[in-house]
Design an enzyme around this catalytic site. Structure first.
Site, short mmCIF file in Angstrom:
data_model
loop_
_atom_site.label_atom_id
_atom_site.label_comp_id
_atom_site.label_asym_id
_atom_site.label_seq_id
_atom_site.Cartn_x
_atom_site.Cartn_y
_atom_site.Cartn_z
N LYS A 180 98.50 29.96 -2.71
CA LYS A 180 97.61 28.82 -3.25
C LYS A 180 96.05 28.83 -2.87
O LYS A 180 95.25 28.41 -3.26
CB LYS A 180 98.43 27.82 -2.76
CG LYS A 180 99.67 27.55 -3.51
CD LYS A 180 100.61 26.26 -2.90
CE LYS A 180 101.67 26.26 -3.84
NZ LYS A 180 102.83 25.39 -2.95
N GLN B 80 103.67 21.50 1.55
CA GLN B 80 104.64 22.67 1.43
C GLN B 80 106.18 22.29 1.56
O GLN B 80 106.37 22.11 2.74
CB GLN B 80 103.96 23.94 1.83
CG GLN B 80 104.95 25.28 1.59
CD GLN B 80 104.80 25.59 -0.17
OE1 GLN B 80 103.79 25.49 -0.55
NE2 GLN B 80 105.92 25.66 -0.54
N ASP C 219 101.05 17.63 -6.89
CA ASP C 219 102.37 18.36 -7.15
C ASP C 219 103.07 17.61 -8.20
O ASP C 219 103.94 18.06 -8.66
CB ASP C 219 103.33 18.42 -5.72
CG ASP C 219 103.54 19.85 -5.41
OD1 ASP C 219 103.33 20.70 -6.18
OD2 ASP C 219 103.97 20.00 -4.21
#
Length: 291
Positions: free
Chosen positions: A53, A97, A120
């Protein structure tokens, strides 16, 4: 005749190139899209995902304000870190994460992220907007699947899509997306309680496998000519590989490709699209904040 292999890597590169062009335009107007990825601990898979990422952020010309915290970070400290990023107008997107260490409540952490920065797409506000068809940050993997299908000109309108797996990350949201009027698919969801999965799978024009189990989908489950989207990422021990393992999906790729019309490989199928759509969402967040 073998299936057309859907090259997720090249499609993702195209999406990311488009994002980079728009990032450059925003920067000319004094807006620098910024994402903060929070990593707690050093889970090897999570470290690998975060590295990917951050590399994508650099390539897109975005600001990387990532935070690495030790494994023993308290829930209170993590929530305070999120609150600080929520309050920072220079930060447009926040991603924590997962999975988190066991002593931290993941639901509480997701709830703490400002929905306007939830790139997200996991916050209940964004999930609720997805359900009712309003504008929201779409979860990256499901959105990436839609883009793959569209780029390959695989018809969605009126198609029967069978989704195997009902996770909050893939199965449920991709089903909800496909039900939207702009895609207009008919969706069947299968899971561990479904008694006739093979019978249902054989009806699918598009078959999406997202279970996390090797060989969930075998060749005798696929209608000739169907599009098969493999979301699974499973690590199989393999002494011939430097890493000691090889990656495979939820689909018996070698046999299914002889029946299907289209198929995604693992790796280089759905995976690259997830990061591409994260960059897309971060750009959207920056554009929205600059209005």
């Amino acid at each position: 005749m073998s299936a057309v292999i859907i090259d997720g890597k090249s499609i993702a590169e195209s999406v990311r190139a488009g994002v980079a062009d728009k990032v450059a335009e925003l920067k000319k107007n004094g807006v620098a899209p910024c994402l903060a990825v929070i990593l707690v601990g050093q889970n090897p898979a999570s470290v690998s995902y975060v590295t990917g990422k951050r590399k994508a952020l650099a390539e897109a010309g975005m600001v990387d304000k990532s935070v690495e915290l030790p494994e023993d970070t308290s829930e209170e400290t993590l929530l305070r870190t999120i609150a600080d990023l929520n309050a920072d107008p220079a930060v447009h997107g926040i991603l924590v994460q997962l999975p988190l260490p066991r002593h931290i409540d993941e639901d509480k952490v997701i709830m703490a992220i400002d929905p306007k920065k939830d790139v997200d797409g996991f916050h209940p506000v964004n999930v609720g907007n997805l359900v009712i068809g309003k504008k929201a940050f779409l979860p990256c993997t499901p959105h990436g699947i839609i883009v793959l299908l569209e780029r390959m000109n695989i018809p969605l309108h009126g198609a029967h899509v069978v989704v195997i797996g009902r996770s909050n990350i893939v199965g449920k949201p991709v089903s909800l997306l496909l039900l939207r009027r702009e895609y207009n698919a008919t969706v069947t969801i299968c899971h561990t309680g479904t008694k006739n999965i093979k019978e249902l799978a054989l009806q699918a024009d598009i078959l999406i496998a997202a279970t996390g189990h090797v060989n969930t989908v075998t060749a005798d489950m696929v209608k000739p000519g169907a599009a098969v989207i493999d979301v699974g990422v499973n690590r199989i021990p393999d002494e011939t590989k430097k890493s000691g393992f090889r990656l495979c999906g939820d689909v018996d790729f070698e046999r299914v490709k002889e029946v299907a019309g289209y198929i995604t490989p693992v790796p280089k199928g759905v995976g690259p699209m997830t990061i591409a759509m994260l960059m897309y969402n971060t750009l959207e967040a920056a554009e929205h904040a600059s209005r």
